[in-house]
Design a protein around this motif. Sequence first.
Motif, PDB file in Angstrom:
ATOM      1  N   ARG A 144       0.817  -1.211   0.000  1.00 51.86           N
ATOM      2  CA  ARG A 144       0.000   0.000   0.000  1.00 51.86           C
ATOM      3  C   ARG A 144       0.850   1.261   0.000  1.00 51.86           C
ATOM      4  O   ARG A 144       0.533   2.229  -0.681  1.00 51.86           O
ATOM      5  N   ARG A 145       1.959   1.242   0.720  1.00 52.23           N
ATOM      6  CA  ARG A 145       2.863   2.396   0.745  1.00 52.23           C
ATOM      7  C   ARG A 145       3.448   2.643  -0.645  1.00 52.23           C
ATOM      8  O   ARG A 145       3.500   3.774  -1.113  1.00 52.23           O
ATOM      9  N   SER A 146       3.876   1.590  -1.327  1.00 50.14           N
ATOM     10  CA  SER A 146       4.446   1.766  -2.662  1.00 50.14           C
ATOM     11  C   SER A 146       3.391   2.260  -3.651  1.00 50.14           C
ATOM     12  O   SER A 146       3.688   3.074  -4.531  1.00 50.14           O
ATOM     13  N   ARG A 147       2.163   1.801  -3.505  1.00 47.63           N
ATOM     14  CA  ARG A 147       1.104   2.242  -4.418  1.00 47.63           C
ATOM     15  C   ARG A 147       0.753   3.714  -4.222  1.00 47.63           C
ATOM     16  O   ARG A 147       0.526   4.433  -5.186  1.00 47.63           O
ATOM     17  N   ILE A 148       0.702   4.157  -2.986  1.00 46.88           N
ATOM     18  CA  ILE A 148       0.362   5.563  -2.785  1.00 46.88           C
ATOM     19  C   ILE A 148       1.506   6.469  -3.235  1.00 46.88           C
ATOM     20  O   ILE A 148       1.274   7.529  -3.815  1.00 46.88           O
ATOM     21  N   LEU A 149       2.748   6.049  -3.021  1.00 46.74           N
ATOM     22  CA  LEU A 149       3.873   6.859  -3.488  1.00 46.74           C
ATOM     23  C   LEU A 149       3.894   6.946  -5.012  1.00 46.74           C
ATOM     24  O   LEU A 149       4.233   7.987  -5.572  1.00 46.74           O
ATOM     25  N   ALA A 150       3.524   5.866  -5.676  1.00 47.39           N
ATOM     26  CA  ALA A 150       3.482   5.866  -7.144  1.00 47.39           C
ATOM     27  C   ALA A 150       2.368   6.764  -7.676  1.00 47.39           C
ATOM     28  O   ALA A 150       2.462   7.270  -8.793  1.00 47.39           O
ATOM     29  N   ALA A 151       1.330   6.980  -6.894  1.00 46.79           N
ATOM     30  CA  ALA A 151       0.192   7.782  -7.345  1.00 46.79           C
ATOM     31  C   ALA A 151       0.398   9.285  -7.129  1.00 46.79           C
ATOM     32  O   ALA A 151      -0.341  10.087  -7.673  1.00 46.79           O
ATOM     33  N   LEU A 152       1.402   9.645  -6.356  1.00 50.20           N
ATOM     34  CA  LEU A 152       1.639  11.058  -6.057  1.00 50.20           C
ATOM     35  C   LEU A 152       2.457  11.741  -7.150  1.00 50.20           C
ATOM     36  O   LEU A 152       3.194  11.099  -7.887  1.00 50.20           O
ATOM     37  N   LYS A 153       2.336  13.047  -7.204  1.00 43.90           N
ATOM     38  CA  LYS A 153       3.152  13.847  -8.115  1.00 43.90           C
ATOM     39  C   LYS A 153       4.583  13.898  -7.567  1.00 43.90           C
ATOM     40  O   LYS A 153       4.805  13.654  -6.381  1.00 43.90           O
ATOM     41  N   PRO A 154       5.568  14.227  -8.425  1.00 44.71           N
ATOM     42  CA  PRO A 154       6.966  14.228  -7.983  1.00 44.71           C
ATOM     43  C   PRO A 154       7.254  15.143  -6.786  1.00 44.71           C
ATOM     44  O   PRO A 154       8.144  14.858  -5.997  1.00 44.71           O
ATOM     45  N   ASN A 155       6.503  16.206  -6.625  1.00 40.97           N
ATOM     46  CA  ASN A 155       6.768  17.143  -5.530  1.00 40.97           C
ATOM     47  C   ASN A 155       5.903  16.880  -4.295  1.00 40.97           C
ATOM     48  O   ASN A 155       5.827  17.718  -3.416  1.00 40.97           O
ATOM     49  N   GLN A 156       5.255  15.728  -4.228  1.00 35.78           N
ATOM     50  CA  GLN A 156       4.391  15.416  -3.095  1.00 35.78           C
ATOM     51  C   GLN A 156       4.981  14.268  -2.271  1.00 35.78           C
ATOM     52  O   GLN A 156       5.695  13.424  -2.803  1.00 35.78           O
ATOM     53  N   ILE A 157       4.655  14.241  -0.990  1.00 32.50           N
ATOM     54  CA  ILE A 157       5.021  13.156  -0.097  1.00 32.50           C
ATOM     55  C   ILE A 157       3.753  12.684   0.612  1.00 32.50           C
ATOM     56  O   ILE A 157       2.752  13.387   0.644  1.00 32.50           O
ATOM     57  N   ALA A 158       3.831  11.520   1.216  1.00 28.94           N
ATOM     58  CA  ALA A 158       2.705  10.991   1.975  1.00 28.94           C
ATOM     59  C   ALA A 158       3.203  10.610   3.356  1.00 28.94           C
ATOM     60  O   ALA A 158       3.663   9.483   3.574  1.00 28.94           O
ATOM     61  N   PRO A 159       3.138  11.527   4.320  1.00 28.79           N
ATOM     62  CA  PRO A 159       3.519  11.131   5.685  1.00 28.79           C
ATOM     63  C   PRO A 159       2.525  10.112   6.214  1.00 28.79           C
ATOM     64  O   PRO A 159       1.336  10.164   5.902  1.00 28.79           O
ATOM     65  N   THR A 160       3.017   9.155   6.969  1.00 26.18           N
ATOM     66  CA  THR A 160       2.142   8.102   7.455  1.00 26.18           C
ATOM     67  C   THR A 160       2.190   8.005   8.974  1.00 26.18           C
ATOM     68  O   THR A 160       3.155   8.408   9.604  1.00 26.18           O
TER      69      THR A 160
END
Length: 81
Positions: free
Chosen positions: A63-79
């Motif tokens: 799930r972490r890899s999928r959400i990172l792949a869905a983000l734009k290059p300048n975005q992060i997903a803190p968890t």
Amino acid sequence: LSLDGIEVMAGLKSLEDSRHNKSTNGGAWHQEYGSWMIEGTPSLPYSGFARDLVEVELNMRLRRSRILAALKPNQIAPTTT
């Protein structure tokens, strides 16, 4: 702070539907508090077997890899866990 949660979640759901093998545990994506938070949960419930202990970590990584792949290059997903 990015307010793209709805768009990212729609993309994740679309990818999940098109790529995921339904016989294995993937991810289910839900809107969390506000339109900028996304929650990823296992798509199938775990059972009471010891192998599920290994499955938990593998599913979290997936799930972490999928959400990172869905983000734009300048975005992060803190968890949080």
